[in-house]
Write an enzyme that holds these catalytic residues in place. Sequence first.
Site, PDB file in Angstrom:
ATOM      1  N   ASN A 151       0.798  -1.234   0.000  1.00 27.61           N
ATOM      2  CA  ASN A 151       0.000   0.000   0.000  1.00 27.61           C
ATOM      3  C   ASN A 151       0.827   1.277   0.000  1.00 27.61           C
ATOM      4  O   ASN A 151       0.379   2.309  -0.482  1.00 27.61           O
ATOM      5  CB  ASN A 151      -0.992  -0.002   1.165  1.00 27.61           C
ATOM      6  CG  ASN A 151      -0.332  -0.138   2.513  1.00 27.61           C
ATOM      7  OD1 ASN A 151       0.617  -0.896   2.683  1.00 27.61           O
ATOM      8  ND2 ASN A 151      -0.832   0.590   3.493  1.00 27.61           N
ATOM      9  N   GLU A 249       5.236  -3.600  12.192  1.00 27.70           N
ATOM     10  CA  GLU A 249       4.113  -2.665  12.075  1.00 27.70           C
ATOM     11  C   GLU A 249       2.968  -3.474  11.471  1.00 27.70           C
ATOM     12  O   GLU A 249       2.984  -3.802  10.288  1.00 27.70           O
ATOM     13  CB  GLU A 249       4.448  -1.467  11.189  1.00 27.70           C
ATOM     14  CG  GLU A 249       3.354  -0.407  11.214  1.00 27.70           C
ATOM     15  CD  GLU A 249       3.089   0.240   9.879  1.00 27.70           C
ATOM     16  OE1 GLU A 249       1.902   0.296   9.484  1.00 27.70           O
ATOM     17  OE2 GLU A 249       4.043   0.675   9.225  1.00 27.70           O
ATOM     18  N   CYS A 283      -2.543   2.025   6.698  1.00 26.80           N
ATOM     19  CA  CYS A 283      -2.527   1.376   8.013  1.00 26.80           C
ATOM     20  C   CYS A 283      -3.004   2.303   9.119  1.00 26.80           C
ATOM     21  O   CYS A 283      -3.625   1.853  10.085  1.00 26.80           O
ATOM     22  CB  CYS A 283      -1.122   0.871   8.341  1.00 26.80           C
ATOM     23  SG  CYS A 283      -0.491  -0.375   7.197  1.00 26.80           S
ATOM     24  N   GLU A 459       9.806   2.923  13.623  1.00 25.74           N
ATOM     25  CA  GLU A 459      10.484   3.355  12.411  1.00 25.74           C
ATOM     26  C   GLU A 459      10.446   4.879  12.391  1.00 25.74           C
ATOM     27  O   GLU A 459       9.433   5.490  12.707  1.00 25.74           O
ATOM     28  CB  GLU A 459       9.802   2.772  11.172  1.00 25.74           C
ATOM     29  CG  GLU A 459       9.900   1.246  11.120  1.00 25.74           C
ATOM     30  CD  GLU A 459       9.276   0.639   9.881  1.00 25.74           C
ATOM     31  OE1 GLU A 459       8.245   1.167   9.421  1.00 25.74           O
ATOM     32  OE2 GLU A 459       9.813  -0.365   9.381  1.00 25.74           O
TER      33      GLU A 459
END
Length: 479
Positions: A151, A249, A283, A459
């Site tokens: 994505n 994640e 997300c 991150e």
Amino acid sequence: MSKIQPKLLINGEFRTRGQADAIPVINPCNGETLWEQPACGPDDVAEALAAARAAQASWSKVHGWERGRILRAVAAEMRARTEAIATALSLEIGRPISQAAGEVGAAIEQFEWFAGEAERLFGDVIASRQGGRLLTEHEPVGICAAFTAWNFPVNLPVRKIAPALAAGNVILVRPSEQVPMTSTLIAEACVAGGVPAGVVQLLLGRAEQVSPPIMAANEVRKISLTGSTRVGQMLMSEAAKTVKRCSMELGGHSAVVVCADSDVEAAATQCALFKFRNAGQVCIAPNRFYVEESVSERFLSKMQSEAEALVLGDSQDMATTMGPLTLASGRDKVERLIADAKEQGARLVTGGKRPEGRNSGYFLEPTVLGDVPDDAAIMSEEPFGPVAPVASFSDFDEAIERANSTPYGLAAYAFTGSQSKAEALSRGLHAGMVGINTFMIAHAEAPFGGVDHSGMGREGGREAIRDYQNTKLTHMMAV
């Protein structure tokens, strides 16, 4: 663009064929094949692992200043390839071309940020109570592996590549099968920027052929995944066998609390913009909307007008503001959740069906649902698509409790005009990231990640590079 060939990158060599059968990549706008990607088999992975072992020994000795220089050169190569990368991204996932270049810019910032971090990898000196000095040093963790979703096909791998290289590690990248051309262009930028052979390797192919030998290899000391919670659980189980460090994640189901004292129309405009970005396939997208009763109809009305103003179309058309879902299975899931919500008593405000006149591709109208009950499946299952379920609340504490009702904890948002409520929402919402009166929570210089079933590790920011390092203590007594 259709003549461009996705490639593997193994030991500094770009290859148009792998050991396994090639995989077609489908254009989500029309269902046609864009190109075929070469696919790795076990022998290709074994060769990449051997190259990684050799490269790790040399790259770990390169000074941080030199690693930083190379990362800045990669950023420059990415910048020069912005148009090509944006076009590949738009074709492979269906994001409007007018919105594609922004992700490339965000990835460039990651390389630039971690170039600076590479130059500042300092340890500490602590006076010892027993005499001498206690020295802490940060060393590379070793060979890393990155597994990324489709994505955000530029930012997701770069968020892993940049800190891994900055810390002195080599990395094997296995991206989603949907985005091989975007991934190839990133790999080309790395090589052109001066990354040595074997330091970054691109292993295209099917997960069942690429991932198992990587996970079984003891020399791979860290993995980083952006993907579903289910896949994260599988990889963590495999990682335990060789005690690999994990950064994950995973899934999210972000709640938004809209208080009556906020600028309701402005909040709704922001909510619609971020809900329907990338056709809802984000997300950290806002997924569950809890709006104070007294302003819920105003909120719904503005969400409706914003959704209906979106222009659905081919991703290469500059007039398009929302493209299709990337996968047919993704559209099927969203349609199922919409149907279930309506059966549970939700009100269809707008959308809810496939657009007329588009008989190919995976398009779905941007959808707004009102009066959605908490027991509708969409309130507990991440839709990953262009649908906004809206429920109302009357009690502030109850709203926070409902927002925290899922096992996920990636992101949460709130809109209020009260400073005391803003602080209460920041404290009360259970998530790794919280946006108050904004959805802008992803920054190269700040930590990005979730808690609970949304994963672990960070991150971005200063925290990220520590996930790619071991800390060594030496007690140095006078000789």
